[in-house]
Design a protein around this motif. Structure first.
Motif, PDB file in Angstrom:
ATOM      1  N   TRP A   1       4.242   9.812   2.088  1.00 55.02           N
ATOM      2  CA  TRP A   1       4.682   8.731   2.838  1.00 55.02           C
ATOM      3  C   TRP A   1       4.090   8.634   4.167  1.00 55.02           C
ATOM      4  N   SER A   2       4.253   7.480   4.556  1.00 55.68           N
ATOM      5  CA  SER A   2       3.494   7.428   6.034  1.00 55.68           C
ATOM      6  C   SER A   2       4.183   6.733   6.977  1.00 55.68           C
ATOM      7  N   GLN A   3       4.158   6.579   8.225  1.00 53.09           N
ATOM      8  CA  GLN A   3       4.669   5.809   9.368  1.00 53.09           C
ATOM      9  C   GLN A   3       3.913   5.698  10.409  1.00 53.09           C
ATOM     10  N   ARG A   4       2.880   4.752  10.270  1.00 54.06           N
ATOM     11  CA  ARG A   4       1.734   4.556  11.157  1.00 54.06           C
ATOM     12  C   ARG A   4       2.375   3.733  12.552  1.00 54.06           C
ATOM     13  N   PRO A   5       1.779   4.108  13.724  1.00 53.18           N
ATOM     14  CA  PRO A   5       2.312   3.406  14.812  1.00 53.18           C
ATOM     15  C   PRO A   5       1.731   2.086  14.923  1.00 53.18           C
ATOM     16  N   ASN A   6       2.568   0.870  15.300  1.00 54.56           N
ATOM     17  CA  ASN A   6       2.327  -0.431  15.214  1.00 54.56           C
ATOM     18  C   ASN A   6       2.819  -1.265  16.466  1.00 54.56           C
ATOM     19  N   LEU A   7       3.466  -0.476  17.458  1.00 54.60           N
ATOM     20  CA  LEU A   7       3.722  -0.808  18.816  1.00 54.60           C
ATOM     21  C   LEU A   7       5.357  -1.012  18.884  1.00 54.60           C
ATOM     22  N   LYS A   8       5.750  -1.095  17.582  1.00 56.93           N
ATOM     23  CA  LYS A   8       7.277  -0.968  17.391  1.00 56.93           C
ATOM     24  C   LYS A   8       7.837   0.316  17.680  1.00 56.93           C
ATOM     25  N   TYR A   9       9.102   0.212  18.363  1.00 59.34           N
ATOM     26  CA  TYR A   9       9.561   1.448  18.764  1.00 59.34           C
ATOM     27  C   TYR A   9       9.851   2.486  17.536  1.00 59.34           C
ATOM     28  N   LYS A  10      10.208   1.944  16.409  1.00 55.11           N
ATOM     29  CA  LYS A  10      10.206   2.858  15.195  1.00 55.11           C
ATOM     30  C   LYS A  10       9.865   2.167  13.901  1.00 55.11           C
ATOM     31  N   PRO A  11       8.375   2.367  13.824  1.00 54.11           N
ATOM     32  CA  PRO A  11       7.771   1.884  12.629  1.00 54.11           C
ATOM     33  C   PRO A  11       8.438   2.165  11.573  1.00 54.11           C
ATOM     34  N   LYS A  12       8.181   1.291  10.599  1.00 52.20           N
ATOM     35  CA  LYS A  12       8.998   1.609   9.254  1.00 52.20           C
ATOM     36  C   LYS A  12       8.286   2.380   8.561  1.00 52.20           C
ATOM     37  N   PRO A  13       8.935   3.402   7.739  1.00 41.76           N
ATOM     38  CA  PRO A  13       8.292   4.406   6.821  1.00 41.76           C
ATOM     39  C   PRO A  13       7.983   3.715   5.879  1.00 41.76           C
ATOM     40  N   ILE A  14       6.780   4.071   5.136  1.00 43.08           N
ATOM     41  CA  ILE A  14       6.268   3.458   3.857  1.00 43.08           C
ATOM     42  C   ILE A  14       6.140   4.571   2.807  1.00 43.08           C
ATOM     43  N   ILE A  15       6.740   4.521   1.705  1.00 41.88           N
ATOM     44  CA  ILE A  15       6.419   5.532   0.346  1.00 41.88           C
ATOM     45  C   ILE A  15       5.498   4.943  -0.273  1.00 41.88           C
ATOM     46  N   SER A  16       4.298   5.776  -0.631  1.00 44.47           N
ATOM     47  CA  SER A  16       3.119   5.360  -1.308  1.00 44.47           C
ATOM     48  C   SER A  16       3.565   4.898  -2.578  1.00 44.47           C
ATOM     49  N   LYS A  17       2.802   3.877  -3.157  1.00 44.23           N
ATOM     50  CA  LYS A  17       2.969   3.450  -4.606  1.00 44.23           C
ATOM     51  C   LYS A  17       2.103   3.720  -5.321  1.00 44.23           C
ATOM     52  N   THR A  18       0.805   4.533  -4.825  1.00 44.91           N
ATOM     53  CA  THR A  18      -0.302   4.520  -5.735  1.00 44.91           C
ATOM     54  C   THR A  18      -0.421   5.947  -6.086  1.00 44.91           C
ATOM     55  N   MET A  19       0.150   7.088  -5.338  1.00 43.32           N
ATOM     56  CA  MET A  19       0.128   8.513  -5.529  1.00 43.32           C
ATOM     57  C   MET A  19       1.071   9.004  -6.609  1.00 43.32           C
ATOM     58  N   SER A  20       0.877   9.914  -7.297  1.00 49.43           N
ATOM     59  CA  SER A  20       1.860  10.702  -8.184  1.00 49.43           C
ATOM     60  C   SER A  20       2.514  11.524  -7.410  1.00 49.43           C
ATOM     61  N   HIS A  21       3.728  11.373  -7.004  1.00 53.76           N
ATOM     62  CA  HIS A  21       4.468  12.004  -6.101  1.00 53.76           C
ATOM     63  C   HIS A  21       4.845  13.323  -6.472  1.00 53.76           C
ATOM     64  N   LEU A  22       5.453  13.437  -8.010  1.00 49.11           N
ATOM     65  CA  LEU A  22       5.786  14.663  -8.493  1.00 49.11           C
ATOM     66  C   LEU A  22       4.609  15.805  -8.622  1.00 49.11           C
ATOM     67  N   ASP A  23       3.518  15.408  -8.577  1.00 47.51           N
ATOM     68  CA  ASP A  23       2.548  16.493  -8.630  1.00 47.51           C
ATOM     69  C   ASP A  23       2.403  17.072  -7.468  1.00 47.51           C
ATOM     70  N   GLY A  24       2.288  16.607  -6.272  1.00 49.30           N
ATOM     71  CA  GLY A  24       2.291  16.953  -5.038  1.00 49.30           C
ATOM     72  C   GLY A  24       3.444  17.801  -4.573  1.00 49.30           C
ATOM     73  N   PHE A  25       4.868  17.224  -5.065  1.00 47.62           N
ATOM     74  CA  PHE A  25       6.047  17.569  -4.632  1.00 47.62           C
ATOM     75  C   PHE A  25       6.200  18.977  -5.515  1.00 47.62           C
ATOM     76  N   GLN A  26       5.913  19.020  -6.923  1.00 47.56           N
ATOM     77  CA  GLN A  26       5.713  20.399  -7.508  1.00 47.56           C
ATOM     78  C   GLN A  26       4.895  21.269  -6.846  1.00 47.56           C
ATOM     79  N   ARG A  27       3.662  20.870  -6.695  1.00 49.27           N
ATOM     80  CA  ARG A  27       2.743  22.011  -5.801  1.00 49.27           C
ATOM     81  C   ARG A  27       3.301  22.600  -4.509  1.00 49.27           C
ATOM     82  N   HIS A  28       4.187  21.759  -3.575  1.00 49.62           N
ATOM     83  CA  HIS A  28       4.794  22.177  -2.592  1.00 49.62           C
ATOM     84  C   HIS A  28       5.836  23.239  -2.783  1.00 49.62           C
ATOM     85  N   PHE A  29       6.827  22.736  -3.774  1.00 47.81           N
ATOM     86  CA  PHE A  29       7.711  23.856  -4.099  1.00 47.81           C
ATOM     87  C   PHE A  29       7.292  25.112  -5.009  1.00 47.81           C
ATOM     88  N   ASP A  30       6.404  24.918  -5.922  1.00 47.72           N
ATOM     89  CA  ASP A  30       5.767  26.020  -6.646  1.00 47.72           C
ATOM     90  C   ASP A  30       5.354  27.277  -5.525  1.00 47.72           C
TER      91      ASP A  30
END
Length: 559
Positions: free
Chosen positions: A236-265
């Protein structure tokens, strides 16, 4: 503290070579660095020419290649910050970044300017508070990990056996392997600043991952309690765009479970059982992140992982910070199960920590630190009673002098992490320091939030580039080719803010210098006011074009 720990080394310079002399007593070896060929050899003190210019140094950070060639980074001043199990711990305070080359005449004007920019970036990182080192003790491992190591591990050099997550100058030491390392217990994997580094990378390393160990030493006995914090471990990302609180965006292109699994393994291997404390809001823009995290933990179906969502801001609204005890009580049984590490005064291990709390909010700073301090306090209460410092029934809160020191230590820890990641001290530290939420604390939080807003939008791109350069995520090429620093902003970057400023100024002038009739004045004010408002709207709509974005590492790699 023995003499060898208080001495400094020597750095001898000649036009052809650098000679670095260790501070160890009786050591004769001198590291010689050829300033032309970059070759490094070990030689003796007798080989240092009498004509060499000599300066005292406290250690070597390493070497780095910039546009002008190789540079040597040395620690010129250190400050003793305490002793850990009889080993002096130092903070690196001042540094010198010295070119192997004697001049920069071989560079073009543009290259020379770029080299200066890269040098300022290195100094930017070096002057960020938080580099600590110890010459005869491994700061990168917890007491429990060190106690459970093999004799072979103990025989290894500090650099070889160090936990590379916390060796911030590991990249600088590639050519100097074997030198004492400088570390700070904040992970250098997926390191960066608040809005430009969120979530995880493909290896499962989480942004702003911090391992915090609270150590208690008393009459030969020792105890420790370890907690971790880190960004929500998916893409997920939350890039600055001059707004006080930029909207966080969850990636739709990455395989989340692979990275998540690596992290917790990795986390389960290092720390054992995990209780995840997710403190983000359960409504608004943070809600999808909480839901995604919960879903992924459920999807792993691992009995070693326990997930608890606690809406910090909702629970503590209207200054009801006493409600944090709800969470502490909820996890009390789990905390007792996880226990802590303890060695008694006879040197016998009487307790092992069997799991950790992994806390996070959006930044893993303010809310996270408050909760970590409360869990650490509960652990400390048990440890001090077991050591006999407190009698059964006695509470830490009753020891006024110690209580003040203890709370300030945790608030200082919060500030150290926050300055590195967000650019200001932590928020909510009035509660950590005093146990109460105050209106003065709210006011200071507002001030720090304004500073964070400015830095996150208008100076964090350079800070991110500086960290990437320091850690080796970007390598400078000595060739004549242009570096990414030469990327120019498009016409909108300068033109639109100037138009907005002129229009707003004219609007004020028209109000102050009224025309012949009020209708004429109103017409002018409306025209310039509309021009100002339209320009401001265009700027906000294209906010990402106006912020200070990183240039050295591609955005795709950062997301």
């Amino acid at each position: 503290v023995s003499a060898s720990r208080t001495q400094t080394g020597s750095w001898h310079t000649t036009p052809e070579k650098f000679f670095i002399e260790a501070c160890d007593e009786g050591a004769d070896a001198v590291l010689a660095i050829d300033r032309v060929s970059n070759e490094m050899t070990l030689t003796g003190k007798k080989d240092v020419p009498p004509s060499a210019v000599t300066k005292p140094i406290c250690g070597i950070m390493g070497t780095i290649r910039l546009v002008a060639g190789m540079y040597l980074i040395v620690i010129t001043r250190k400050r003793n910050v305490g002793s850990l199990l009889g080993h002096a711990v130092w903070k690196a305070v001042d540094f010198d970044v010295v070119s192997y080359k004697k001049t920069v005449l071989h560079l073009s004007e543009i290259q020379s300017q770029e080299n200066k920019t890269f040098l300022s970036m290195i100094n930017n990182v070096l002057t960020t508070d938080g580099f600590y080192f110890c010459t005869d003790f491994d700061l990168t491992h917890t007491l429990q990990r060190l106690a459970n190591t093999s004799p072979d591990f103990q025989e290894m050099s500090l650099f070889e056996r160090a936990d590379q997550r916390f060796v911030w100058n590991g990249n600088l030491l590639r050519e100097l392997a074997g030198q004492p390392e400088v570390t700070h217990l904040r992970s250098c994997f997926r390191a960066g600043v608040r809005y430009y580094v969120r979530g995880i990378d493909s290896e499962g390393h989480a942004a702003n991952f911090v391992e915090t160990e609270q150590i208690v030493l008393y009459e030969g006995a020792k105890a420790s309690f370890v907690q971790t914090r880190g960004s929500m471990p998916f893409y997920w990302s939350q890039r600055p765009n001059l707004k006080y609180k930029p909207k966080p965006i969850i990636s739709k292109t990455m395989s989340h479970l692979d990275g998540f699994q690596r992290h917790f393994d990795s986390q389960l291997l290092i720390y054992g059982k995990q209780t995840i404390l997710n403190l983000v809001n359960q409504k608004g823009s943070e809600k999808p992140l909480e839901q995604a995290f919960a879903k992924m933990v459920t999807g792993m179906n691992n009995g070693m992982l326990n997930y608890i969502a606690f809406d910090f801001h909702k629970e503590c609204s209207h200054m009801r910070w006493d409600r944090l005890q709800i969470l502490v009580d909820t996890v009390a049984e789990t905390q007792d199960e996880y226990n802590y590490f303890m060695v008694n005064s006879e040197g016998k291990t009487v307790a092992q920590q069997r799991g950790v709390f992994r806390s996070n909010c959006m930044d893993c700073l303010d809310r996270t630190n408050v909760i970590q301090s409360l869990l650490a306090r509960r652990s400390l209460q048990s440890q001090l009673q077991r050591m006999g410092v407190l009698n059964v029934g006695q509470r830490i809160e009753e020891q006024a002098e110690f209580e003040k020191i203890y709370k300030n230590a945790w608030a200082d820890n919060a500030n150290a992490c926050a300055v590195q990641y967000a650019g200001t001290g932590a928020l909510k530290t009035d509660f950590t320091r005093t146990g109460k939420r105050t209106r003065w604390g709210l006011l200071m939080d507002g001030w720090n939030s304004m500073i964070r807003y400015y830095k996150n939008n208008f100076s964090d791109g350079v800070r991110q580039d500086s960290i990437d350069l320091f850690l080796g995520n970007f390598a400078v090429d000595e060739s004549d080719g242009p570096t990414p620093l030469r990327v120019q902003k498009d016409w909108k970057f300068l033109t639109l803010p100037i138009i907005m400023l002129v229009a707003f100024s004219m609007c004020i002038v028209c109000l102050l210098m009224a025309g012949d009739t009020w209708t004429e004045t109103l017409a002018y004010v409306m025209f310039w006011g509309a021009a100002s408002a339209i320009t401001a709207t265009i700027i906000l709509f294209n906010g990402q074009d106006f912020v200070d974005a990183p240039k050295l590492v591609h955005k795709e790699k950062m997301d």
